[in-house]
Structure formats: structure tokens, C-alpha cells
Write an enzyme that holds these catalytic residues in place. Structure first.
Site, PDB file in Angstrom:
ATOM      1  CB  CYS A 140      -0.953   0.029   1.183  1.00 46.95           C
ATOM      2  SG  CYS A 140      -1.461  -1.558   1.817  1.00 46.95           S
ATOM      3  NE  ARG A 187       2.325  -9.127   5.186  1.00 39.81           N
ATOM      4  CZ  ARG A 187       1.084  -9.100   4.710  1.00 39.81           C
ATOM      5  NH1 ARG A 187       0.216 -10.010   5.124  1.00 39.81           N
ATOM      6  NH2 ARG A 187       0.714  -8.170   3.857  1.00 39.81           N
ATOM      7  CD  GLN A 210      -0.785  -9.040  -0.084  1.00 40.72           C
ATOM      8  OE1 GLN A 210      -0.643  -7.894  -0.486  1.00 40.72           O
ATOM      9  NE2 GLN A 210      -1.355  -9.330   1.061  1.00 40.72           N
ATOM     10  CG  ASP A 248      -1.574  -5.722  -2.763  1.00 43.87           C
ATOM     11  OD1 ASP A 248      -2.802  -5.652  -2.633  1.00 43.87           O
ATOM     12  OD2 ASP A 248      -0.767  -5.263  -1.952  1.00 43.87           O
ATOM     13  CG  HIS A 308      -3.149  -0.499  -3.333  1.00 41.37           C
ATOM     14  ND1 HIS A 308      -2.033  -1.280  -3.464  1.00 41.37           N
ATOM     15  CD2 HIS A 308      -3.592  -0.673  -2.052  1.00 41.37           C
ATOM     16  CE1 HIS A 308      -1.800  -1.895  -2.318  1.00 41.37           C
ATOM     17  NE2 HIS A 308      -2.726  -1.552  -1.449  1.00 41.37           N
ATOM     18  CE  LYS A 365      -9.627  -7.813   6.782  1.00 41.87           C
ATOM     19  NZ  LYS A 365      -9.094  -9.131   6.562  1.00 41.87           N
ATOM     20  CG  HIS A 408      -6.052  -1.437   0.483  1.00 43.78           C
ATOM     21  ND1 HIS A 408      -4.760  -1.182   0.847  1.00 43.78           N
ATOM     22  CD2 HIS A 408      -6.778  -0.384   0.914  1.00 43.78           C
ATOM     23  CE1 HIS A 408      -4.706  -0.013   1.482  1.00 43.78           C
ATOM     24  NE2 HIS A 408      -5.921   0.488   1.539  1.00 43.78           N
TER      25      HIS A 408
HETATM   26 ZN   LIG Z   1      -3.070  -2.294   0.420  1.00 43.73          ZN
END
Ligand SMILES: [Zn+2]
Length: 411
Positions: free
Chosen positions: A102, A131, A149, A151, A153, A237, A283
Site C-alpha cells: 500500500c 512478514r 501477493q 495486490d 490498489h 473489508k 485494496h
Molecule cells: Zn493495500
């Protein structure tokens, strides 16, 4: 037990967890990398079709970036210790291993001017994140410390929430359908009003975000369960909980609505009135992480992947050494047609080679001897042990390329 992805990962030569690497940091062998590549390419193509653009950001960030996003204060225990070398004179400039995309995508958005006309801006990335999970919780690929991920945005105007939620939702369902994952439920994950200190953002903002997300899910007409206390620290979410062939639940996809990070970073776009307005962020991740999703599909398919995903799609098996030359010709012809194929040149008996290929869950075994070489044919056996018999090479190519193209689960 037979479906355990750690066991199958070893047997099918997909990935390796070595004592010489940190726990939870898997390495992928050629067949495992091929599987990853197929999974990610498919999501990438689908994302492009749905209007997402791909970006690339590195694995390092600065502490100050994570202070701005507030991850530093809410997520720090999941981050690896910071790296501060001789050249970084303050903590703010010290390096962090990226635990999230992000802040990076937000920085990319902020680097450009945006008018209301070009919104939504949809940045997607396959990014490996780090992580610092507790050692005791690490299991094979299902929970790792280096996860990739898929991912994205989406930076958008307030009037675009429903449309962008739908887009992310529909994309997710399309991907589930391709994998044959038909059993899932949807969680609307909300803030726990008793523990407001664990979240960032005012009551007003949370009310706005939660009611907007609820309205977006309601409009889809799907069933969902509201779960208190499962929201991200910056917003509510929707999570997709998938049940695999054994009925076990995996949390995969997520769609999150965020009014807080745009505030933290002071994001803007120029609206129709000529003034700077604040965008909203979605997200979202489709398969969640490549590693975790791979663990799930290994167990779901018990290693017998659909043809389009199979690391090796066909194994050519020469009956005797004198058939190796023709076997190589078959391999080259299939490769040219885009099929992933190998030749088993070992001096084992034909039956042993067939059995080994079946154990490796390779969809097609193509046995070739004198007759096949003379007829430009292959004797096709399926991993299910079904015997299709002698087939002209051209017909086999047509069959397999159609199945790959359709991402069919047939053989
Ligand atoms: Zn994010």
C-alpha cells in the site's frame, strides 16, 4: 494426509524448505516455478482485461514511509527488524523489508497529478512481501515469511465505489470458477467498536466506509456474514473464505475500502470544480498470496492439476533406445505448439516409466515405438490410467492445445 501439500511439494519436486534458509522462506524448483508462473500469468492477463495496470516496486522501503501509513505503529510486530547502516543517520531513513504494498503504490499515485477524468487509477503488482511471522505458526506454503501477493490498489472518486467493488468482486469470482472453487462464503469484516484504539481514523470516517462497503455487497445480492473485529486497521473489508475438496477453509481474496490512508498521505485529485479533492482507495488481492493459494490448490487437486497448470503436460516415453530420436521429434513438435513436454530417456522398462509419470501426475503419457514412428503417431495414456491408444500426433496436439486454451479440467 495423501493431499498434504508439503508431502506433494516434495514428491512432485515443486518447492524446497532448507535448513540453510530462514524458516518460512520457501524456494521453488523448476516445476514449482512453472506452476507459479502459470498461476500468476493467468491472474495478470485477467487483471489486464479488467482494466488494471501493473507497476513494480522494490522489496525495501524507509521507516518514514511506514510512519506515514501508520503501519509502524499498528503492524510493527509483523515487520522484520529495520536495517540501519552507516549511511542512514536517522531512524526515519533506516530500511524496512516491505511487509505491504500500500505505501509504495500510494507513493506512486502521489508522484503524478490526477484529474477526476482519469480516475480510477488501478495499480496492480505481484510483489513479494516479508512478514516476521511467529516460527511456530509457519506451515509449508500455507504460512510463510516471504509471500507474493497479487495486490492492487484502486484510487477512485466517491461515486466510483460500487463500480470498482463490482469489478474486483467479478474478477475474483471469475478466477475461482476457472479453478473450480465453487464452495466459498463471504465475510464482511468490520471494526470492533469496543477496541477503537486498534484502528486508525475517526468514527465518522469508519461509519462512512462501513456503510459504503455494506451497500456495495448488498447490491451484489450475495449472502454474507458480518464479522466484528476482523477489519484492517484502516478500513472494513470483504473476505472470501474458500473451502477446498476436503472442506477446509482458506482465506484468499480480500476487497478493502479505505478512507484513512488517503488522509494519512494527503492524496488528491483535481475534481470537476477545479479544486483538490481526496480520493478513496480499494485494496484488493485475488488469490491472496501465490504461496498460500498454491498450498490450497495442491491439496484441492491432490497434485493432479488441470492441464493448463501442470508443470509438465506430457511425457514422451520411448519403448527402446532406438525410439529416442522419434521421441525427441515428438517433443520438439509439441514444444512448438506451446505444450510443456519432456522425454523419459532412462533405460527403465516402459511400464516403469509410465508408472513414474503417473506418480508425477503428468496428464498425458505418450508412448512411442516402431509403429508410432512409422505412422507419425503417439499412443496416448492418461494419468487416470485410461488408454486412448494410437493417435495421430496432429490430433493429439489439437486435443491438448484446445484443453489448455479453454483452461478445461478435462484431459
Ligand atoms: Zn493495500
Amino acid at each position: 494426509q495423501k493431499r498434504d501439500h508439503r508431502k506433494l511439494g516434495r514428491e512432485l519436486k515443486l518447492f524446497v524448505l532448507s535448513e540453510d534458509l530462514p524458516a518460512g522462506v520457501p524456494m521453488f524448483l523448476p516445476r514449482g516455478e512453472t506452476l507459479r508462473y502459470q498461476m500468476e500469468s493467468y491472474v495478470r492477463e485477467t487483471q489486464e482485461r479488467y482494466g488494471y495496470q501493473h507497476v513494480w516496486t522494490a522489496h525495501l522501503g524507509k521507516v518514514r514511509l511506514y510512519k506515514t501509513s501508520k503501519h509502524w505503529f499498528t503492524y510493527r510486530e509483523n515487520m522484520f527488524p529495520v536495517m540501519q547502516g552507516e549511511q542512514e543517520t536517522s531512524e526515519d531513513d533506516a530500511y524496512v523489508l516491505k511487509p505491504m504494498n500500500c505505501p509504495h503504490h500510494i507513493t506512486l499515485y502521489k508522484s503524478q497529478m490526477h484529474s477526476y477524468r482519469e480516475l480510477p487509477v488501478r495499480y496492480a503488482e505481484f510483489a513479494t512481501l516479508y512478514r516476521y511471522e511467529k516460527a511456530g505458526t509457519l506451515t509449508g506454503l500455507a504460512r510463510v515469511r516471504s509471500l507474493t501477493q497479487d495486490d492492487a490498489h484502486v484510487f477512485m472518486r466517491p461515486d466510483q465505489i460500487q463500480e470498482e467493488f463490482d469489478r474486483a468482486f467479478n474478477l475474483t469470482i471469475e478466477v475461482f470458477n476457472t479453478y473450480g472453487l465453487e464452495d466459498y462464503w463471504i465475510s464482511l469484516s468490520l471494526r470492533d467498536p469496543q477496541k477503537k484504539e486498534e484502528y486508525v481514523g475517526s468514527d465518522d470516517v469508519w461509519e462512512k466506509a462501513e456503510s459504503a462497503l455494506r451497500a456495495a455487497v448488498d447490491a451484489k445480492g450475495v449472502e454474507y456474514k458480518a464479522v466484528i473485529g476482523e477489519a484492517a486497521f484502516y478500513g472494513p473489508k470483504v473476505d472470501f473464505m474458500v473451502r477446498d475438496a476436503l472442506g477446509r477453509e482458506w482465506q484468499c481474496s480480500t476487497i478493502q475500502l479505505d478512507f484513512v490512508q488517503p488522509e494519512n498521505f494527503g492524496l488528491e485529485y483535481i475534481a470537476e470544480d477545479g479544486q483538490a479533492h481526496r480520493p478513496i482507495i480499494i485494496h484488493r488481492a485475488v488469490t491472496g498470496s501465490t504461496e498460500r493459494f498454491m498450498a490450497m490448490i495442491i491439496e484441492h487437486f491432490a497434485g493432479a492439476f488441470p492441464v493448463w497448470l501442470s508443470p509438465v503436460q506430457a511425457m514422451v516415453i520411448p519403448i527402446a533406445d532406438r525410439h529416442i530420436e522419434y521421441a525427441n521429434k515428438v517433443m520438439e513438435t509439441l514444444k512448438a505448439a506451446g505444450v510443456r513436454v519432456e522425454v523419459d530417456t532412462r533405460s527403465e522398462r516402459m511400464n516403469a516409466k509410465v508408472r513414474d509419470a503417473q506418480m508425477q501426475k503428468i496428464p498425458y503419457m505418450l508412448v512411442v515405438g516402431d509403429k508410432e514412428a512409422a505412422d507419425n503417431a503417439v499412443a496416448v495414456r492418461l494419468r487416470t490410467n485410461e488408454n486412448l491408444g494410437a493417435t495421430p500426433l496432429a490430433s493429439f496436439i489439437e486435443r491438448v492445445t484446445n484443453i489448455i486454451k479453454a483452461k478445461s479440467r478435462d484431459l
